[in-house]
Design an enzyme around this catalytic site. Structure first.
Site, mmCIF file in Angstrom:
data_model
loop_
_atom_site.group_PDB
_atom_site.id
_atom_site.type_symbol
_atom_site.label_atom_id
_atom_site.label_comp_id
_atom_site.label_asym_id
_atom_site.label_seq_id
_atom_site.Cartn_x
_atom_site.Cartn_y
_atom_site.Cartn_z
ATOM 1 N NE ARG A 61 38.159 40.287 45.884
ATOM 2 C CZ ARG A 61 37.596 40.010 46.985
ATOM 3 N NH1 ARG A 61 38.225 39.200 47.593
ATOM 4 N NH2 ARG A 61 36.652 40.633 47.644
ATOM 5 C CG ASP A 63 33.397 35.799 39.620
ATOM 6 O OD1 ASP A 63 33.626 35.950 40.872
ATOM 7 O OD2 ASP A 63 31.992 35.917 39.437
ATOM 8 N NE ARG A 216 29.571 35.409 35.600
ATOM 9 C CZ ARG A 216 29.762 34.290 36.191
ATOM 10 N NH1 ARG A 216 29.415 33.191 35.699
ATOM 11 N NH2 ARG A 216 30.431 33.983 37.328
#
Length: 282
Positions: A61, A63, A216
């Site tokens: 999933r 972002d 990230r």
């Protein structure tokens, strides 16, 4: 997320999907927000002419703002709903889906296939332009900008200390009931040497799975090393502590692209799904 199991009364189909995440609030359907799952689940029943929802199970999933070239999902439907090996469905979706999401392939899933749990690895690329490297305007939405020059050699040295099986809690946003233990297989960067993105730093990040914001945050830690704000061994020290550090920033979503999801041979899919559902331990 719907986690229905394939039965004798259903057929499972694999969809390979690409999207530009700039204008999406991520993959997962959310009331009042435009998402990739929302667009697909809106159009699939319409083009297949069924009067019920067709839920999608996805490999990862992503972002808000994150892109994908190699996303994989599956759906279960009654036999005969999808015909001619998915060719008609592929053509119909191409006509109705918005231009920032494309279903690249539709195929009947082999026995035991689960888009999420059968996956062996997920591979991401993070693209970053540091000081003095202009970004081609046609690719601007796929590259993050950093205002200072980065020492790529120092970043790669720090990155190697994070490889392997470990608890990545320091680089993840915790979710109730979810483990933060992962196996990081690759974390390395190079400057692209040709084409419209020449000079841009591209990090390859591969793991068996990722927890929320992990990629990230990993890049955010390496950037602190690359700009000279932290020593090379800082990221490994943070990792060993196992708690979020204020120095670890979550980098902009624009630079992140899900490039590939890989799966084992067909006869190992079911076993891999069972293994993936087990709670990871170090």
């Amino acid at each position: 997320m719907i986690m229905a199991l394939e039965t004798d009364a259903t057929e499972r189909w694999r969809l390979d999907v690409s999207y530009r995440g700039t204008d999406f609030a991520g993959w997962a359907a959310q009331p009042g927000h435009r998402t990739v799952q929302g667009e697909l689940e809106l159009w699939l029943p319409r083009v297949l002419r069924v009067d019920h929802a067709l839920g999608l199970v996805v490999a990862g999933r992503t972002d808000a703002g994150v892109h994908a070239r190699g996303q994989v999902c599956h759906l279960d439907c009654a036999p005969g709903v999808i015909t001619d090996d998915g060719a008609s469905l592929l053509r119909r979706l191409a006509r109705v889906l918005p231009s920032d999401v494309v279903v690249r392939a539709v195929r009947r899933a082999p026995a035991g296939f689960d888009a999420r749990f059968s996956a062996l690895q997920r591979g991401y690329a993070y693209r970053l332009s540091d000081a003095g490297v202009p970004v081609d305007p046609l690719h601007r939405d796929q590259v993050a900008i950093w205002p200072r020059e980065l020492d790529l050699e120092a970043m790669n040295t720090a990155a190697r200390s994070l490889l392997g099986l470990r608890d990545f809690a320091a680089f993840c946003k915790r979710r109730d009931g979810a483990t933060t233990i992962r196996t990081l297989i690759e974390l390395s960067g190079d400057r692209i040497d040709h084409g419209p993105l020449a000079g841009v730093i591209e990090f390859r990040v591969v793991a068996d799975a990722f927890c929320h914001s992990m990629v990230r945050s990993l890049i955010g830690g390496l950037v602190r090393v690359g700009e000279g704000a932290r020593e090379i061994d800082w990221v490994s020290t943070v990792a060993r502590r196992g708690v979020r550090d204020s120095g670890i920033q979550v980098m902009p979503a624009a630079g992140l692209t899900l490039e590939q999801v890989s799966y084992p041979a067909d006869d190992q899919l079911a076993a891999r799904a069972v293994e993936s559902r087990r709670l990871r331990t170090v």
